[in-house]
Design a protein around this motif. Structure first.
Motif, PDB file in Angstrom:
ATOM      1  N   GLU A   2       0.812  -1.279  -0.023  1.00  0.00           N
ATOM      2  CA  GLU A   2       0.419   0.000  -0.691  1.00  0.00           C
ATOM      3  C   GLU A   2       0.461   1.169   0.528  1.00  0.00           C
ATOM      4  O   GLU A   2       1.887   1.114   0.733  1.00  0.00           O
ATOM      5  CB  GLU A   2      -0.591   0.248   1.163  1.00  0.00           C
ATOM      6  CG  GLU A   2      -1.971  -1.047   1.299  1.00  0.00           C
ATOM      7  CD  GLU A   2      -2.569  -0.931   2.115  1.00  0.00           C
ATOM      8  OE1 GLU A   2      -2.720   0.206   3.283  1.00  0.00           O
ATOM      9  OE2 GLU A   2      -3.561  -1.646   2.629  1.00  0.00           O
ATOM     10  N   SER A   3       0.843   2.303  -0.461  1.00  0.00           N
ATOM     11  CA  SER A   3       1.038   3.785  -1.090  1.00  0.00           C
ATOM     12  C   SER A   3       1.289   4.401   1.028  1.00  0.00           C
ATOM     13  O   SER A   3       0.173   3.571   1.601  1.00  0.00           O
ATOM     14  CB  SER A   3       0.612   5.147  -2.051  1.00  0.00           C
ATOM     15  OG  SER A   3      -0.777   4.502  -1.586  1.00  0.00           O
ATOM     16  N   HIS A   4       1.789   4.982   1.168  1.00  0.00           N
ATOM     17  CA  HIS A   4       1.734   5.850   2.544  1.00  0.00           C
ATOM     18  C   HIS A   4       0.573   7.140   1.875  1.00  0.00           C
ATOM     19  O   HIS A   4       0.139   6.951   0.800  1.00  0.00           O
ATOM     20  CB  HIS A   4       3.058   6.669   2.615  1.00  0.00           C
ATOM     21  CG  HIS A   4       4.049   5.717   2.324  1.00  0.00           C
ATOM     22  ND1 HIS A   4       3.797   5.099   3.955  1.00  0.00           N
ATOM     23  CD2 HIS A   4       5.340   5.381   1.727  1.00  0.00           C
ATOM     24  CE1 HIS A   4       4.804   4.364   3.592  1.00  0.00           C
ATOM     25  NE2 HIS A   4       6.401   4.229   2.485  1.00  0.00           N
ATOM     26  N   PRO A   5       0.140   7.936   2.917  1.00  0.00           N
ATOM     27  CA  PRO A   5      -1.288   8.723   3.058  1.00  0.00           C
ATOM     28  C   PRO A   5      -1.015   8.961   1.521  1.00  0.00           C
ATOM     29  O   PRO A   5      -1.973   9.572   1.293  1.00  0.00           O
ATOM     30  CB  PRO A   5      -1.336   8.293   4.339  1.00  0.00           C
ATOM     31  CG  PRO A   5      -1.129   7.254   4.992  1.00  0.00           C
ATOM     32  CD  PRO A   5       0.147   7.111   4.358  1.00  0.00           C
ATOM     33  N   HIS A   6       0.452  10.054   2.140  1.00  0.00           N
ATOM     34  CA  HIS A   6       0.686  10.949   1.155  1.00  0.00           C
ATOM     35  C   HIS A   6       2.226  11.002   0.686  1.00  0.00           C
ATOM     36  O   HIS A   6       3.283  10.935   0.827  1.00  0.00           O
ATOM     37  CB  HIS A   6       0.769  12.648   2.010  1.00  0.00           C
ATOM     38  CG  HIS A   6       1.319  13.254   0.753  1.00  0.00           C
ATOM     39  ND1 HIS A   6       0.571  13.519  -0.365  1.00  0.00           N
ATOM     40  CD2 HIS A   6       1.992  14.046   0.981  1.00  0.00           C
ATOM     41  CE1 HIS A   6       0.842  14.884  -1.189  1.00  0.00           C
ATOM     42  NE2 HIS A   6       1.751  15.392  -0.649  1.00  0.00           N
ATOM     43  N   GLU A   7       2.232  10.333  -0.804  1.00  0.00           N
ATOM     44  CA  GLU A   7       3.354  10.254  -1.028  1.00  0.00           C
ATOM     45  C   GLU A   7       3.682  10.878  -2.348  1.00  0.00           C
ATOM     46  O   GLU A   7       2.669  11.876  -2.332  1.00  0.00           O
ATOM     47  CB  GLU A   7       3.141   8.712  -2.118  1.00  0.00           C
ATOM     48  CG  GLU A   7       3.196   7.678  -1.431  1.00  0.00           C
ATOM     49  CD  GLU A   7       4.117   6.098  -2.188  1.00  0.00           C
ATOM     50  OE1 GLU A   7       5.015   6.316  -2.899  1.00  0.00           O
ATOM     51  OE2 GLU A   7       3.139   5.413  -2.783  1.00  0.00           O
ATOM     52  N   THR A   8       5.314  11.981  -1.816  1.00  0.00           N
ATOM     53  CA  THR A   8       5.423  12.764  -3.365  1.00  0.00           C
ATOM     54  C   THR A   8       5.023  12.127  -3.795  1.00  0.00           C
ATOM     55  O   THR A   8       5.457  11.407  -4.956  1.00  0.00           O
ATOM     56  CB  THR A   8       7.163  13.157  -2.463  1.00  0.00           C
ATOM     57  OG1 THR A   8       6.914  13.232  -1.677  1.00  0.00           O
ATOM     58  CG2 THR A   8       7.460  14.075  -3.786  1.00  0.00           C
ATOM     59  N   THR A   9       4.485  13.949  -5.317  1.00  0.00           N
ATOM     60  CA  THR A   9       4.396  12.714  -6.661  1.00  0.00           C
ATOM     61  C   THR A   9       5.626  14.060  -7.652  1.00  0.00           C
ATOM     62  O   THR A   9       5.991  14.821  -6.891  1.00  0.00           O
ATOM     63  CB  THR A   9       2.826  13.700  -7.199  1.00  0.00           C
ATOM     64  OG1 THR A   9       2.606  15.294  -6.770  1.00  0.00           O
ATOM     65  CG2 THR A   9       1.842  12.755  -5.729  1.00  0.00           C
ATOM     66  N   VAL A  10       5.462  14.143  -8.568  1.00  0.00           N
ATOM     67  CA  VAL A  10       6.340  13.996  -9.821  1.00  0.00           C
ATOM     68  C   VAL A  10       5.500  15.928  -9.377  1.00  0.00           C
ATOM     69  O   VAL A  10       5.993  16.719  -9.417  1.00  0.00           O
ATOM     70  CB  VAL A  10       6.152  13.770 -11.020  1.00  0.00           C
ATOM     71  CG1 VAL A  10       6.739  14.648 -12.192  1.00  0.00           C
ATOM     72  CG2 VAL A  10       6.887  12.299 -11.494  1.00  0.00           C
ATOM     73  N   GLY A  11       4.018  16.363  -9.156  1.00  0.00           N
ATOM     74  CA  GLY A  11       3.955  17.206  -8.862  1.00  0.00           C
ATOM     75  C   GLY A  11       4.335  18.140  -8.196  1.00  0.00           C
ATOM     76  O   GLY A  11       4.456  19.520  -7.884  1.00  0.00           O
ATOM     77  N   ASP A  12       4.521  17.785  -6.638  1.00  0.00           N
ATOM     78  CA  ASP A  12       5.106  18.150  -5.648  1.00  0.00           C
ATOM     79  C   ASP A  12       6.064  18.467  -5.634  1.00  0.00           C
ATOM     80  O   ASP A  12       6.920  19.427  -5.361  1.00  0.00           O
ATOM     81  CB  ASP A  12       5.016  17.442  -4.294  1.00  0.00           C
ATOM     82  CG  ASP A  12       3.675  16.438  -4.252  1.00  0.00           C
ATOM     83  OD1 ASP A  12       2.807  17.273  -4.102  1.00  0.00           O
ATOM     84  OD2 ASP A  12       3.323  15.352  -3.409  1.00  0.00           O
ATOM     85  N   ILE A  13       7.492  17.783  -6.241  1.00  0.00           N
ATOM     86  CA  ILE A  13       8.716  17.714  -7.164  1.00  0.00           C
ATOM     87  C   ILE A  13       8.546  18.980  -7.732  1.00  0.00           C
ATOM     88  O   ILE A  13       9.154  20.024  -7.215  1.00  0.00           O
ATOM     89  CB  ILE A  13       9.828  16.590  -7.225  1.00  0.00           C
ATOM     90  CG1 ILE A  13       9.864  15.344  -6.270  1.00  0.00           C
ATOM     91  CG2 ILE A  13      10.915  16.736  -7.735  1.00  0.00           C
ATOM     92  CD1 ILE A  13      10.057  14.472  -6.667  1.00  0.00           C
ATOM     93  N   LEU A  14       8.073  18.930  -8.655  1.00  0.00           N
ATOM     94  CA  LEU A  14       8.092  20.332  -9.863  1.00  0.00           C
ATOM     95  C   LEU A  14       7.425  21.313  -9.370  1.00  0.00           C
ATOM     96  O   LEU A  14       8.687  22.727  -9.052  1.00  0.00           O
ATOM     97  CB  LEU A  14       6.757  19.641 -10.458  1.00  0.00           C
ATOM     98  CG  LEU A  14       7.271  18.716 -11.927  1.00  0.00           C
ATOM     99  CD1 LEU A  14       5.805  18.721 -12.745  1.00  0.00           C
ATOM    100  CD2 LEU A  14       8.957  19.035 -12.523  1.00  0.00           C
ATOM    101  N   ASP A  15       6.550  21.839  -8.125  1.00  0.00           N
ATOM    102  CA  ASP A  15       6.183  22.963  -7.400  1.00  0.00           C
ATOM    103  C   ASP A  15       7.352  23.201  -6.332  1.00  0.00           C
ATOM    104  O   ASP A  15       7.539  24.397  -7.045  1.00  0.00           O
ATOM    105  CB  ASP A  15       5.418  22.528  -6.836  1.00  0.00           C
ATOM    106  CG  ASP A  15       4.132  22.059  -6.940  1.00  0.00           C
ATOM    107  OD1 ASP A  15       3.572  22.757  -8.426  1.00  0.00           O
ATOM    108  OD2 ASP A  15       2.648  21.865  -6.850  1.00  0.00           O
ATOM    109  N   ALA A  16       7.702  22.721  -6.106  1.00  0.00           N
ATOM    110  CA  ALA A  16       9.036  22.247  -4.492  1.00  0.00           C
ATOM    111  C   ALA A  16      10.417  23.361  -5.799  1.00  0.00           C
ATOM    112  O   ALA A  16      11.033  23.957  -5.509  1.00  0.00           O
ATOM    113  CB  ALA A  16       9.702  21.167  -4.069  1.00  0.00           C
ATOM    114  N   LEU A  17      10.417  22.288  -6.667  1.00  0.00           N
ATOM    115  CA  LEU A  17      11.590  22.328  -7.857  1.00  0.00           C
ATOM    116  C   LEU A  17      11.338  23.660  -8.352  1.00  0.00           C
ATOM    117  O   LEU A  17      12.718  25.091  -8.431  1.00  0.00           O
ATOM    118  CB  LEU A  17      12.362  21.714  -8.757  1.00  0.00           C
ATOM    119  CG  LEU A  17      12.845  20.558  -7.880  1.00  0.00           C
ATOM    120  CD1 LEU A  17      13.118  19.316  -9.378  1.00  0.00           C
ATOM    121  CD2 LEU A  17      14.217  20.597  -7.200  1.00  0.00           C
TER     122      LEU A  17
END
Length: 100
Positions: A2-17
């Motif tokens: 099962e995935s974690h409640p909130h896995e870091t997504t590509v969108g999360d990374i793009l937003d942060a970067l």
């Protein structure tokens, strides 16, 4: 798996970067118990065990490690607690001694 409640997504990374300059080097922070900084390698898109797309960000093929992660980075990642100031000791009086 099962995935974690909130896995870091590509969108999360793009937003942060997106807040960083495009020419700024990027590194991996590895191992919260012995935080180290590593050079990034490739980015690979694949599928997980359930057939869902997933992206892997790899360490450099040379496995280049830059050394310990700066403490402020480990604190920002919540891998370490912020350092506490050492306890203050009472200082003795200054000036001429009473014996003189």
């Amino acid at each position: 798996m099962e995935s974690h409640p909130h896995e870091t997504t590509v969108g999360d990374i793009l937003d942060a970067l997106s807040a960083s300059d495009r020419d700024t080097p990027a590194r991996l922070a590895i191992n919260p118990f012995f935080p180290m900084s590593h050079r990034l390698g490739g980015v690979v898109e694949a599928v997980d065990e359930q057939g869902r797309p997933i992206v892997y960000i790899a360490e450099s093929p040379e496995a280049e490690q830059f050394g310990p992660l700066p403490p402020a980075v480990a604190v920002a990642l919540a891998w370490q607690a912020p350092p506490e100031a050492p306890p203050r000791r009472r200082r003795g009086a200054t000036g001429p001694s009473a014996d003189q």
